[in-house]
Design an enzyme around this catalytic site. Structure first.
Site, short mmCIF file in Angstrom:
data_model
loop_
_atom_site.label_atom_id
_atom_site.label_comp_id
_atom_site.label_asym_id
_atom_site.label_seq_id
_atom_site.Cartn_x
_atom_site.Cartn_y
_atom_site.Cartn_z
N ASN A 17 -14.03 -9.61 0.49
CA ASN A 17 -14.31 -9.30 -0.91
C ASN A 17 -14.31 -10.56 -1.76
O ASN A 17 -15.11 -10.69 -2.70
CB ASN A 17 -13.30 -8.28 -1.45
CG ASN A 17 -13.76 -6.86 -1.25
OD1 ASN A 17 -14.86 -6.49 -1.64
ND2 ASN A 17 -12.91 -6.04 -0.64
N MET A 93 -1.87 -8.20 -0.22
CA MET A 93 -0.97 -7.20 0.34
C MET A 93 0.45 -7.31 -0.22
O MET A 93 1.44 -7.31 0.52
CB MET A 93 -0.95 -7.33 1.87
CG MET A 93 -2.32 -7.23 2.51
SD MET A 93 -3.24 -5.74 2.02
CE MET A 93 -2.26 -4.49 2.84
N HIS A 112 -9.93 -0.61 -3.96
CA HIS A 112 -9.24 0.26 -3.00
C HIS A 112 -10.30 1.02 -2.19
O HIS A 112 -11.26 1.54 -2.77
CB HIS A 112 -8.34 1.25 -3.77
CG HIS A 112 -7.57 2.17 -2.86
ND1 HIS A 112 -6.52 1.72 -2.10
CD2 HIS A 112 -7.72 3.49 -2.60
CE1 HIS A 112 -6.04 2.75 -1.41
NE2 HIS A 112 -6.76 3.82 -1.69
N ASP A 144 -1.91 -1.07 -12.85
CA ASP A 144 -0.78 -0.72 -13.72
C ASP A 144 0.49 -0.75 -12.89
O ASP A 144 0.53 -1.39 -11.83
CB ASP A 144 -1.01 0.64 -14.39
CG ASP A 144 -1.11 1.79 -13.41
OD1 ASP A 144 -0.85 1.58 -12.19
OD2 ASP A 144 -1.43 2.92 -13.83
N VAL A 147 1.08 2.49 -7.64
CA VAL A 147 0.32 2.07 -6.47
C VAL A 147 -1.04 2.76 -6.51
O VAL A 147 -1.15 3.97 -6.33
CB VAL A 147 1.06 2.43 -5.16
CG1 VAL A 147 0.22 2.05 -3.95
CG2 VAL A 147 2.41 1.73 -5.11
N GLU A 177 -17.85 -1.98 -1.10
CA GLU A 177 -16.86 -2.79 -1.83
C GLU A 177 -17.49 -4.10 -2.29
O GLU A 177 -17.28 -4.55 -3.43
CB GLU A 177 -15.65 -3.08 -0.95
CG GLU A 177 -14.79 -1.87 -0.61
CD GLU A 177 -13.61 -2.26 0.25
OE1 GLU A 177 -13.01 -3.33 0.00
OE2 GLU A 177 -13.28 -1.51 1.19
#
Length: 219
Positions: A17, A93, A112, A144, A147, A177
């Site tokens: 990405n 991660m 995501h 925010d 998760v 993505e």
């Protein structure tokens, strides 16, 4: 031409990405520049991609810090020193703490590989297949305190095929993505995102009212 949006990218893995953002910055599709790439993993392929593209990068190993907040303060300091305006998480991660949210309020994006709010967390393609979902996809959202719970900016939808495996579904989602993440960043760069509670308004609206998908098709 407006000045380029200054991006800071955080990544822990291979950085595909990240590469899509680098490429779109390079071809002018995205009016932004990545001014710093940070990884918590010394072996991350994302660092190699940054070096190849001539982008400043550094590793800040989370294992060298006493707690999450101390690590986040070090990363935030590096981003602020580089003059970062928007933080993009590209396979990072680590859970973001309040230290990050206070430093970059409504200025942290994540991608995501599921259609949020369905299937937050990990192993989401496996969950979609086990649940029998007819559609899967990916979501770019603002970060925010939860998760994968932040306001949604853009989503891409693909049909789940009868012979899909976790690997094949993941690969087709990853292709989307790479398309939607740079687009979300560009909308931010153009000042077209307005946040109202959980809703992200795009001005002017882009989606036609008749846009509908069905799987299987009606005909």
């Amino acid at each position: 031409m407006p000045s380029k949006l200054r991006l800071g990218a955080l990544a822990s893995g291979g950085g595909t990405n990240l590469q899509s953002i680098i490429d779109r910055c390079g071809d002018g599709t995205l009016n932004a520049e990545i001014v710093l790439v940070v990884s918590n993993n010394p072996q991350a392929g994302a660092l190699d991609r940054a070096r190849k593209a001539g982008i400043p990068c550094l590793c800040i190993d989370h294992r060298e810090f006493a707690d999450r907040e101390e690590f986040d303060r070090a990363v935030v300091a590096a981003l602020q020193e580089a003059g970062v305006e928007l933080v993009v998480l590209a396979g990072f991660m680590r859970i973001i703490s309040g230290v990050f949210l206070e430093a970059f309020p409504e200025r942290i994006m994540n991608i995501h590989p599921a259609l949020l709010p369905a299937f937050p967390g990990l192993h989401v393609q496996r969950k979609a297949l086990e649940y029998g979902a007819r559609f899967a996809g990916c979501t770019v959202h603002l970060v925010d305190g939860g998760v994968d719970t932040g306001p949604i900016i853009i989503q891409a939808v693909i049909a789940v095929l009868d012979d899909d495996t976790e690997e094949s579904l993941s690969a087709r989602i990853l292709q989307q993505e790479h398309r939607i993440y740079p687009r979300a960043i560009q909308l931010f760069a153009e000042g077209r995102l307005r946040i109202e509670g959980r809703r992200v308004r795009i001005e002017p609206p882009l989606c036609p009212a008749e846009a509908v998908l069905t799987n299987p098709p009606l005909e």
